[in-house]
Every structure is written in structure tokens, then in C-alpha cells.
Design an enzyme around this catalytic site. Sequence first.
Site, PDB file in Angstrom:
ATOM      1  N   SER A 299      -3.380   5.543   6.528  1.00  0.00           N
ATOM      2  CA  SER A 299      -2.488   6.585   6.011  1.00  0.00           C
ATOM      3  C   SER A 299      -3.130   7.456   4.942  1.00  0.00           C
ATOM      4  O   SER A 299      -2.473   8.366   4.416  1.00  0.00           O
ATOM      5  CB  SER A 299      -1.226   5.942   5.434  1.00  0.00           C
ATOM      6  OG  SER A 299      -1.547   5.092   4.343  1.00  0.00           O
TER       7      SER A 299
ATOM      8  N   LEU B 227      12.231  -0.644   4.659  1.00  0.00           N
ATOM      9  CA  LEU B 227      12.935  -0.700   3.377  1.00  0.00           C
ATOM     10  C   LEU B 227      13.556   0.652   3.037  1.00  0.00           C
ATOM     11  O   LEU B 227      14.693   0.717   2.542  1.00  0.00           O
ATOM     12  CB  LEU B 227      11.975  -1.146   2.273  1.00  0.00           C
ATOM     13  CG  LEU B 227      12.599  -1.418   0.903  1.00  0.00           C
ATOM     14  CD1 LEU B 227      13.741  -2.410   0.997  1.00  0.00           C
ATOM     15  CD2 LEU B 227      11.527  -1.930  -0.074  1.00  0.00           C
TER      16      LEU B 227
ATOM     17  N   GLU C 268      18.356  14.092 -33.801  1.00  0.00           N
ATOM     18  CA  GLU C 268      19.080  14.702 -34.915  1.00  0.00           C
ATOM     19  C   GLU C 268      18.412  14.389 -36.256  1.00  0.00           C
ATOM     20  O   GLU C 268      18.395  15.239 -37.161  1.00  0.00           O
ATOM     21  CB  GLU C 268      20.538  14.204 -34.943  1.00  0.00           C
ATOM     22  CG  GLU C 268      21.341  14.570 -33.711  1.00  0.00           C
ATOM     23  CD  GLU C 268      21.325  13.487 -32.638  1.00  0.00           C
ATOM     24  OE1 GLU C 268      22.346  13.305 -31.953  1.00  0.00           O
ATOM     25  OE2 GLU C 268      20.276  12.817 -32.479  1.00  0.00           O
TER      26      GLU C 268
ATOM     27  N   LEU D 110       0.886   1.426  -7.789  1.00  0.00           N
ATOM     28  CA  LEU D 110       2.168   2.081  -8.063  1.00  0.00           C
ATOM     29  C   LEU D 110       2.422   2.305  -9.551  1.00  0.00           C
ATOM     30  O   LEU D 110       3.565   2.328  -9.998  1.00  0.00           O
ATOM     31  CB  LEU D 110       3.327   1.289  -7.443  1.00  0.00           C
ATOM     32  CG  LEU D 110       3.246   1.089  -5.916  1.00  0.00           C
ATOM     33  CD1 LEU D 110       4.405   0.221  -5.436  1.00  0.00           C
ATOM     34  CD2 LEU D 110       3.238   2.426  -5.192  1.00  0.00           C
TER      35      LEU D 110
ATOM     36  N   ALA E  42       1.877   7.295   8.982  1.00  0.00           N
ATOM     37  CA  ALA E  42       0.603   6.581   9.123  1.00  0.00           C
ATOM     38  C   ALA E  42       0.243   6.526  10.601  1.00  0.00           C
ATOM     39  O   ALA E  42       1.103   6.670  11.476  1.00  0.00           O
ATOM     40  CB  ALA E  42       0.714   5.162   8.554  1.00  0.00           C
ATOM     41  N   MET E  43      -1.034   6.278  10.858  1.00  0.00           N
ATOM     42  CA  MET E  43      -1.457   6.086  12.235  1.00  0.00           C
ATOM     43  C   MET E  43      -0.960   4.726  12.729  1.00  0.00           C
ATOM     44  O   MET E  43      -0.530   3.876  11.943  1.00  0.00           O
ATOM     45  CB  MET E  43      -2.978   6.176  12.349  1.00  0.00           C
ATOM     46  CG  MET E  43      -3.568   7.468  11.793  1.00  0.00           C
ATOM     47  SD  MET E  43      -2.745   8.970  12.403  1.00  0.00           S
ATOM     48  CE  MET E  43      -3.197   8.915  14.143  1.00  0.00           C
ATOM     49  N   ALA E  44      -1.015   4.496  14.016  1.00  0.00           N
ATOM     50  CA  ALA E  44      -0.543   3.230  14.583  1.00  0.00           C
ATOM     51  C   ALA E  44      -1.268   2.042  13.977  1.00  0.00           C
ATOM     52  O   ALA E  44      -0.704   0.947  13.836  1.00  0.00           O
ATOM     53  CB  ALA E  44      -0.714   3.239  16.096  1.00  0.00           C
TER      54      ALA E  44
END
Length: 366
Positions: free
Chosen positions: A176, A300, A60, A212, A170-172
Site C-alpha cells: 500500500s 474495522l 483568561e 501511528l 492496497a494491492m491484493a
Amino acid sequence: MSELNQNSQQDQAWMQRAIELARLGQYSTKPNPNVGCVIVKDGQLVGEGFHPKAGQPHAEVFAMRQAGEQARGATAYVTLEPCAHYGRTPPCAKGLVEAGIAKVIVACPDPNPLVAGKGVQILKDAGIAVEMGICEQDAAQLNRGFLKAMANGMPYVRLKVASSLDGRTAMASGESKWITGSEARQDVQHWRAISGVVITGIETVLADDCQLNVRQLNGVADINTVVQPKRLVLDRQGRLPLNAKILQQPETVMVMGPFRQELADLGVLQFAVQPLKDVLQTLSTQHQIYDVLVEAGATLSTAFLQEWLVDEMISYVAPTFLGQTARAMFNAEFDRMAEQLRFKLIDLTQVGNDVRLRLIPSQETV
């Protein structure tokens, strides 16, 4: 078209402009809400502004400065109820009164106890006409976390997942990189940038050595204008390595786990192990973090879902199959259909060669 309908359409158009302005601050105002303001006189725009950063003038104020004397007798469109208290800046409601504004149209009420109707009351007491609710839902989208936290003390939680068509992440072996394409990974940067914190688990940090943080945003030339989210690592056994990349900016890192002096020496904020709901409440009430993004592994992510702590899930799906030995997106075990977690689709967007689904929890039963 009736005059009433025409006025309503004009009001919506001006409020949409105020919303566009508010969005300009979406990466920089934390913990303050995103707010835009437009001042119109005799059908003409005379002033506009948005709140750019905590501690700087509110929307404002910028709009009134631009309007000058033309603010007298004009109509102000504001995306959030004007503040009524003295903080780092004076109350905007009183500023609108002093500027001689004749009418104020507000999209969203402000549930902050310091405001909550008081801003509107200041305007009405001064004889200013006030109208509420124009484009309310669109304006509320800008401040989901702020509005929720002010109302009940809990932040707005978004859970981000990325998977193959067969629901694998992801793979085993844990490999990923990468299931989704570069466009989807770039899109994730937006959700990080509007968040006050990114929560992850220690297993994700150990597996990916992730940072991240926000590194690049579409439409943002200078990444330094972005208020970086905190990164919270849930590390119940104190396994976070001191050479982890996430600790390259230790002042933006939080760790939940046993106290470690070496982390304290780096400036990392630590707190004791506690239930997820308490973690979220602590972030909101003690650290003014109102938007949470969870980027974590299956365990998680599933815990957040099963405790009904997720407000919105952002799911990126890549057009690929990883096979039955690859790691699943979630690890919940249900025996009956009645136990399933259902969602409502609110948005479906193609991002590069992938698809982004935005979903909110549904209470519907089958």
C-alpha cells in the site's frame, strides 16, 4: 452602517482573534479544551492569551496579567464559558470579577457539569454584562470532542481513509505504500495531533508495522511540545508482536484483548474485549480522551460506520486506479439502496496532488 452593526462586526473581529489564539494550543492542551481570550478597552487591545497546557493557567489569566489595571472597565472576549470550579487552577469567572471586567462576550457555552452556566452566573451575579453566541460555530470547531463528551459522555470520532479513484486501499498482496502523496500523509499528522487516541486493528499493525504517532507538524518547530496521542490496538486474539514498532513507546499504547503479562511488564494499558461503543465510552469517561481518530483496515472501518459511531470521515483520494483485484476501502455488503450510508460534504481541499474530503453522516434518504 448603524452603530449596532458596527459593534457586532467589531465583536466578531475580536472573537476571531481569540479563536486564533485558542488554536495555538490545539496540539498541547489535551485533555483540556482549546481556549483563547482577548481583553479590549476603548477599542484597543490591552491583553490576550490562550491556554497552553493542562495544569497551566487558563487563557483568561494570561490575558488579565497582560492587561493589568487596564482590565478594569474593559470587555473580555472568551471562546469558551469561563470555568467556575477549582481544579488545578482557580475559577476564571471569579478572576474576571476581581479584575473589574465590565463585560464578557462568550462564544461557546461549556456543557461540563462543573461549569454549565455557573461561570456565566458568577459574572452576572457580580453585575457584569454577559453576551453569548458570538462566532459560536467557529469556536465550537476547536473543541468538537470536548463539547460532545461533556454533553453525552461519548468522544468525537474521526475516521481517516486513503484510497485510489476506484476506492482501493492496497494491492491484493497488501502492498500500500504509497497511494497518496507526501503532502496528504503530512496532513494526516494534524489529525493525529489533535486526537487523544488513534485506534487501529491488529491486522493493520501486522501488515504495516505502523507507529501511528506524530512525527512532524507544519508550523511546529519542537515536536516535543505536542501531546502525543495514545495508540489503541484492537487485538482480540492476542497477536501483537513484542517487537512491533508501536511498542517502542509502550506507555502510550493501549491494547484491547486477552490479558498478557508481557505487555503489562512493558507498561501497556490493557482492557478486556468489549463492543466498540463501550470502548469509546471507556476512553471518554475513564481516560479523558475526547477526540478519537480511527486509522484501520476495511473490516474495522466498516464496523465503526455500520454501528453509526463515526462523527466525521476524512477521506484522501489519490488520482490513480489500482484495479479490481486491489483491496476495497470498505467491506460492507448491501442488497438494497435503502441500506446505503450517505454523507454530507463539509469541506473539499486539494492537498498536493490528492483531494481531501471531510464528510459527516447524513440521515437523508434517496
